[in-house]
Design a protein around this motif. Structure first.
Motif, PDB file in Angstrom:
ATOM      1  N   ARG A  59      29.359  42.570  39.810  1.00  0.00           N
ATOM      2  CA  ARG A  59      31.400  42.536  39.263  1.00  0.00           C
ATOM      3  C   ARG A  59      31.563  40.660  38.863  1.00  0.00           C
ATOM      4  O   ARG A  59      32.465  40.834  38.131  1.00  0.00           O
ATOM      5  CB  ARG A  59      30.640  43.061  41.476  1.00  0.00           C
ATOM      6  N   TRP A  60      31.367  39.709  40.158  1.00  0.00           N
ATOM      7  CA  TRP A  60      31.529  38.464  39.540  1.00  0.00           C
ATOM      8  C   TRP A  60      31.376  38.070  37.938  1.00  0.00           C
ATOM      9  O   TRP A  60      32.087  37.591  37.875  1.00  0.00           O
ATOM     10  CB  TRP A  60      30.571  37.625  39.936  1.00  0.00           C
ATOM     11  N   ARG A  61      30.331  38.842  37.357  1.00  0.00           N
ATOM     12  CA  ARG A  61      30.352  37.721  36.316  1.00  0.00           C
ATOM     13  C   ARG A  61      30.759  39.038  34.458  1.00  0.00           C
ATOM     14  O   ARG A  61      31.462  38.350  33.611  1.00  0.00           O
ATOM     15  CB  ARG A  61      28.566  39.022  35.231  1.00  0.00           C
ATOM     16  N   VAL A  62      31.054  40.230  35.293  1.00  0.00           N
ATOM     17  CA  VAL A  62      33.059  40.830  34.905  1.00  0.00           C
ATOM     18  C   VAL A  62      33.916  39.977  35.067  1.00  0.00           C
ATOM     19  O   VAL A  62      34.471  39.688  33.468  1.00  0.00           O
ATOM     20  CB  VAL A  62      32.464  42.557  35.391  1.00  0.00           C
ATOM     21  N   VAL A  63      34.492  40.037  35.864  1.00  0.00           N
ATOM     22  CA  VAL A  63      35.141  39.022  35.878  1.00  0.00           C
ATOM     23  C   VAL A  63      35.340  37.843  35.249  1.00  0.00           C
ATOM     24  O   VAL A  63      36.114  37.291  34.724  1.00  0.00           O
ATOM     25  CB  VAL A  63      35.862  38.911  37.844  1.00  0.00           C
ATOM     26  N   ALA A  64      33.989  37.011  35.889  1.00  0.00           N
ATOM     27  CA  ALA A  64      34.549  35.809  35.253  1.00  0.00           C
ATOM     28  C   ALA A  64      34.075  36.191  33.262  1.00  0.00           C
ATOM     29  O   ALA A  64      35.075  35.199  32.765  1.00  0.00           O
ATOM     30  CB  ALA A  64      32.818  34.561  35.156  1.00  0.00           C
ATOM     31  N   ARG A  65      33.628  36.774  33.116  1.00  0.00           N
ATOM     32  CA  ARG A  65      33.943  37.342  31.820  1.00  0.00           C
ATOM     33  C   ARG A  65      35.589  36.873  30.982  1.00  0.00           C
ATOM     34  O   ARG A  65      35.697  36.931  30.168  1.00  0.00           O
ATOM     35  CB  ARG A  65      32.809  37.679  30.363  1.00  0.00           C
ATOM     36  N   GLN A  66      36.456  38.064  31.706  1.00  0.00           N
ATOM     37  CA  GLN A  66      37.509  38.288  31.501  1.00  0.00           C
ATOM     38  C   GLN A  66      38.380  37.214  31.450  1.00  0.00           C
ATOM     39  O   GLN A  66      39.100  37.040  30.959  1.00  0.00           O
ATOM     40  CB  GLN A  66      37.931  39.307  32.513  1.00  0.00           C
ATOM     41  N   LEU A  67      37.729  36.102  32.109  1.00  0.00           N
ATOM     42  CA  LEU A  67      38.480  34.900  32.479  1.00  0.00           C
ATOM     43  C   LEU A  67      38.031  33.067  31.925  1.00  0.00           C
ATOM     44  O   LEU A  67      38.380  32.780  31.556  1.00  0.00           O
ATOM     45  CB  LEU A  67      38.413  34.355  34.388  1.00  0.00           C
ATOM     46  N   HIS A  68      36.895  34.861  30.761  1.00  0.00           N
ATOM     47  CA  HIS A  68      36.212  33.303  29.685  1.00  0.00           C
ATOM     48  C   HIS A  68      35.570  32.037  30.530  1.00  0.00           C
ATOM     49  O   HIS A  68      35.377  31.360  29.769  1.00  0.00           O
ATOM     50  CB  HIS A  68      37.266  33.043  28.326  1.00  0.00           C
ATOM     51  N   VAL A  69      35.502  32.924  30.837  1.00  0.00           N
ATOM     52  CA  VAL A  69      33.672  31.498  31.836  1.00  0.00           C
ATOM     53  C   VAL A  69      32.774  32.075  31.795  1.00  0.00           C
ATOM     54  O   VAL A  69      32.260  33.084  32.595  1.00  0.00           O
ATOM     55  CB  VAL A  69      34.484  30.729  33.317  1.00  0.00           C
TER      56      VAL A  69
END
Length: 313
Positions: A59-69
């Protein structure tokens, strides 16, 4: 209230809640629950924790990818284990999440996005928990309309605390747009369901361990209410609101108040043991991350970030 004062209000509130429970119910429920937890319960809890930690990391990885990190999955799992251990051992119950946000942000040279990725991951997880909890209460309603009202109020208060009455509304709006992808939200919701199911299952193990039995149709909504209240960041390393919620929710569902407390205590013990892999990963993560600062510097950064995030989970 100043951020420095707020940092101490949270654990102090958790300690006061625990003290009030001890004054009302005594220490027998604490002692009996700790004695009742056996190797089988701990092993099952650890196995479930592996699943929930992996789901939370995804879940964290999905969110981080959406924020471009970008965030690698193995690193996310390791960081989540470390964060869970810190959350259940340090006052306030949130410094582990801030620590992983600081580490990730510094590793990608964008501390702000790193911290916001964690904040949004936690926020979206809690939103999913609220939706499922309210739905379960509407369908089963085992603890009455009061529980539904309390859940809604908890969401409002939690959202205000989490966002910290932020003054960076443009940044928040930009993040919301980045996170509004249906695909990303679907992945976050699925991951949240896995995490919720794992926590409910762990509570069920704790309940069975201390001898509390009730139908699944009643137990699941009660467990969700306990988990929702446990997310309130007014605790002492995770303890306080969770135990108070268990006393009230299990009591409203027909069990004794002391039984609800025993379930929460057993759950706390099982969760603590399941985070112990984080002890080893703390030192491993420090040695193998060349872009990370020293432990003292990270701690100072986490405290400053805590103030900026307003103590949100």
């Amino acid at each position: 209230m100043k951020p420095a004062s707020w940092r101490w209000v949270r654990p102090a509130a958790g300690a006061l809640i625990l003290a009030a429970l001890v004054l009302r119910l005594g220490t027998d429920a604490f002692v009996d629950a700790m004695r009742a937890v056996d190797a089988t319960a701990l092993a099952l809890g650890a196995a479930i924790a592996l699943v929930t930690t992996t789901a939370g990391a995804w879940r964290w990885r999905v969110v981080a990818r959406q924020l471009h990190v970008e965030l690698a999955m193995p690193a996310a799992v390791v960081a989540c284990y470390r964060a869970q251990f810190l959350n259940v051992t340090l006052p306030g119950g949130v410094l582990g999440d801030i620590d992983r946000g600081v580490h990730h942000g510094r590793s990608v040279d964008d501390l702000g996005r790193g911290l916001r990725a964690v904040a949004w991951e936690r926020t979206l997880g809690q939103v999913a928990l609220v939706v499922v909890t309210v739905g379960a209460l509407v369908v089963a309603n085992p603890v009455g309309l009061t529980a539904l009202v309390a859940a809604v109020v908890g969401v409002v208060v939690g959202a205000v605390v989490l966002m910290g009455l932020t003054r960076v509304s443009r940044v928040v709006a930009a993040d919301v747009r980045a996170l509004s992808s249906r695909s990303a939200l679907a992945k976050v919701f699925v991951a949240s369901l896995v995490v919720m199911a794992g926590h409910v299952a762990t509570l069920a193990i704790a309940a069975r361990t201390v001898g509390v039995r009730m139908p699944a149709s009643t137990f699941v909504p009660v467990a969700l209410v306990v988990l929702l209240v446990a997310a309130v960041p007014l605790n002492l390393a995770g303890w306080g609101p969770r135990e108070a919620a268990a006393v009230w929710a299990f009591g409203a569902a027909g069990a004794k108040a002391s039984q609800g407390l025993a379930v929460a205590v057993a759950f706390g013990v099982i969760v603590f043991v399941s985070t112990l892999p984080g002890v080893a990963l703390l030192s491993v993560g420090r040695r193998t991350s060349p872009n990370l600062a020293s432990a003292d510097a990270v701690a100072r950064g986490a405290i400053r970030a805590d103030a900026r995030l307003g103590g949100g989970t």
